[in-house]
Design an enzyme around this catalytic site. Structure first.
Site, short mmCIF file in Angstrom:
data_model
loop_
_atom_site.label_atom_id
_atom_site.label_comp_id
_atom_site.label_asym_id
_atom_site.label_seq_id
_atom_site.Cartn_x
_atom_site.Cartn_y
_atom_site.Cartn_z
N ASN A 19 -38.98 -22.95 -13.90
CA ASN A 19 -39.12 -22.86 -15.18
C ASN A 19 -37.97 -22.03 -16.00
OD1 ASN A 19 -41.46 -24.12 -15.44
ND2 ASN A 19 -42.33 -22.30 -14.72
N GLU A 37 -45.72 -9.30 -15.73
CA GLU A 37 -45.38 -10.44 -15.92
C GLU A 37 -43.64 -10.35 -16.06
OE1 GLU A 37 -45.94 -14.26 -16.02
OE2 GLU A 37 -47.71 -13.10 -16.05
N ASP A 91 -46.22 -13.95 -11.33
CA ASP A 91 -45.12 -14.46 -10.89
C ASP A 91 -44.95 -14.73 -9.13
OD1 ASP A 91 -43.64 -14.69 -13.13
OD2 ASP A 91 -43.64 -12.46 -13.25
#
Length: 609
Positions: free
Chosen positions: A465, A300, A324
């Site tokens: 994000n 991550e 991802d």
């Protein structure tokens, strides 16, 4: 009485009441003296801490006894029920007087907590309140999250978790996972054994170098594994005790953190090259040795150069998944498949343009090309030609191939060099525009208007994000396309009213995919991850979008049904694992959806004897 751990049983008398205490008794030797001997102190209580033998300069062991009764029970998050302990339980477990007299149901506790949470105006305060709840009453935390997932998901994960990571040093209360730093090199296996749980099924690990769109947050990236694993339990039904968050701390290049007196990580520049590779190699070997072949390791928020290399290096020897690269790709492909129901036509008739050619961009592009290849039976080299990528230097074209990083080269097609995104949109005329750049406000009015000029329904995915880094807002996409856009984003946006019509933006959140994907791997006993499993997960998610959802312009189903969605995704992933011969849990269950649902953790309180 609840017995937490059974190693040695001791009896002691407090007043007239004899109680049984479950003790974790590690024999401690100091200067040749066995501190575990039956030395006694006043009242006949055995000296389990060795305090009678200790002098001021000798170490004692403060964690020898775990008592699952009375005061200690109220401080055990796994078993604590707070005011929900019944009258009988209060008598049986010595809780009289330790709690107010009222007895509340779990539902009433949940109602009170949601009322309190809604009083906070600052999202980070809500985040901290939820983390406090998780540390004192685990079941109530997950019940709250499951029953209010649409409201609380943005709090426990993006976008609020990004701010939490930025301020992690200041809000840090107690460790929620394992921290493995360069100091532990050579003894990582010992560090893993310090974690109290032995039956681990999922590890989420980060090195903190690329947290969301916020960059290098070093050791403070721990908020990401903690948040992801909360969602594994709430949305995918994995037991909390089977989840292990890990941060690998190799330093940080963030000068602001290095100069922050409250920073909780190593104060040094990031280790790279051989030193970094050796630490990761030791970590991966230690995980396999300690937890076995079937533990899922989810990478991550690693930086691009490490993310691709780690996935390529360990995918053939470990059960690894990069959220991802692979998780984002799977959830976006699901949105694309669903969007085709609104657009009409097939996947092979679409042309894609990506802004951003990192982990997410190239991962999504590759999975779309694979699905296109599967549908058309064409070689993937051909289907890749329908997909174009723009990086910081402009459109990726064949004339740039020699200077490109290896993961960008498959996307270097023949075309004249194009510098900016707007020029690339006008030149390529894509039907779908994907934003994975991590840079906000890059889908400008001119870009959206250009998309709308040659598409009746332009598909706009602003996936970066947190919200501040989104390529455009939902309101901008709908307004600039005159209400014709099919829009989805990585972070949540509120419904938008345009010309009297209400548009509900879709959220291409990885939380749709990874909890169900992980559950599918675990219930099948899968030993490796393959691309076919990712395609199966995407198709399963797209199939959960109903006609009612489409009528609202949604291309993702509502999160309120997420456990049902996760069960269907898990079933499809598990089925693919069995089909590929990668499943070790035999015999194969007849109904995989029902089996997945039966394996899910329930946060409802248990009754204690």
């Amino acid at each position: 009485m609840i017995l937490l751990k059974r190693h040695n049983f001791l009896k002691f008398v407090l007043g007239r009441a004899e109680r049984r205490v479950c003790a974790v008794m590690e024999t401690t030797m100091t200067n040749g003296v066995d501190l575990g001997n039956k030395a006694t102190i006043g009242g006949g209580v055995e000296d389990v801490y060795g305090e009678d033998f200790a002098t001021e300069d000798q170490l004692i062991t403060p964690w020898t006894v775990s008592v699952a009764s009375g005061y200690t029970l109220l401080r055990d998050p796994r078993h604590n029920k707070g005011l929900a302990f019944s009258e009988q339980e209060r008598d049986a477990h010595y809780l009289r007087g330790l709690l107010p007299p009222a007895v509340l149901t779990q539902g009433l506790q949940e109602k009170r907590l949601m009322h309190n949470l809604r009083q906070y105006k600052v999202p980070l305060q809500r985040y901290m309140a939820l983390m406090d709840l998780q540390e004192r009453n685990e079941r109530l935390f997950y019940k709250l999250l499951i029953d209010n997932v649409e409201e609380l998901l943005p709090v426990v994960y993006t976008p609020t978790v990004g701010e939490a990571c930025q301020k992690y040093g200041s809000i840090f209360r107690r460790p929620q996972g394992l921290y493995i730093s360069l100091k532990e090199k050579g003894k990582i296996l010992e560090v893993l054994k310090n974690w109290p749980e032995r039956s681990i099924q999922v590890i989420v690990v980060t090195d903190g170098e690329r947290i969301l769109g916020l960059g290098d947050l070093g050791c403070q990236g721990m908020g990401i594994p903690v948040g992801k694993l909360s969602l594994y339990t709430a949305l995918g039904g994995l037991r909390p005790s089977a989840c292990l968050p890990i941060t690998i701390d190799v330093g940080t290049n963030n000068e602001q953190l290095l100069n922050d007196e409250f920073y909780i990580g190593l104060r040094q520049k990031r280790a790279t090259g051989q030193e970094y590779a050796e630490l990761l190699q030791e970590f991966m070997s230690a995980v396999k040795q300690n937890y076995g072949e079937k533990v899922l390791i989810q990478f991550e928020d690693f930086a691009n150069h490490n993310a691709f290399e780690l996935l390529a290096k360990y995918s053939s020897s470990h059960l690894v998944f990069n959220d991802d690269i692979q998780g984002t790709a799977s959830v976006v492909l699901a949105g694309v498949i669903a969007a085709l129901k609104l657009l009409g036509g097939s996947l092979s008739h679409q042309t894609f343009l990506f802004l951003g050619a990192g982990e997410a961009g190239t991962g999504i592009a590759e999975l779309i090309a694979l699905e296109m290849s599967k549908q058309t039976k064409l070689p993937i080299e051909e289907t890749r030609k329908k997909i174009w990528l723009v990086d910081s230097k402009g459109l990726i074209v064949s004339s740039r191939k020699e200077s490109l990083q290896h993961f960008k080269r498959p996307w270097a097609h023949k075309h004249e060099p194009v510098k900016g995104l707007l020029d690339a949109v006008k030149a390529i005329k894509p039907t779908m525009l994907m934003g994975t750049s991590g840079v906000g406000k890059t889908f400008t009015k001119e870009v959206i208007e250009a998309m709308a000029s040659f598409n009746e329904k332009p598909v706009i995915f602003a996936l970066s994000n947190p919200t501040s880094q989104s390529e455009c807002t939902a309101e901008e996409a709908y307004a600039w396309s005159e209400g014709r856009a099919i829009f989805a984003s990585g972070s949540p946006f509120d419904p938008v009213e345009y010309n009297g019509k209400v548009f509900v933006p879709g959220q291409g959140n990885n939380a749709y995919i990874f909890p169900g994907f992980g559950l599918g791997l675990i219930i099948s006993g899968a030993i490796r991850v393959r691309d076919e499993m990712l395609l199966a997960a995407s198709e399963a998610l797209a199939a959960q979008v109903t006609q009612e959802n489409f009528e609202k312009g949604l291309i993702y189903p509502p999160f309120s049904n997420i456990r049902k969605i996760s069960a269907h995704i898990a079933a499809k992933v598990a089925a693919k694992a069995y089909d590929l011969g990668l499943a070790s849990r035999l015999p194969r269950p007849k109904d995989l959806v029902s089996y997945a649902e039966s394996c899910m953790y329930s946060p409802v309180y248990r009754c204690y004897r």
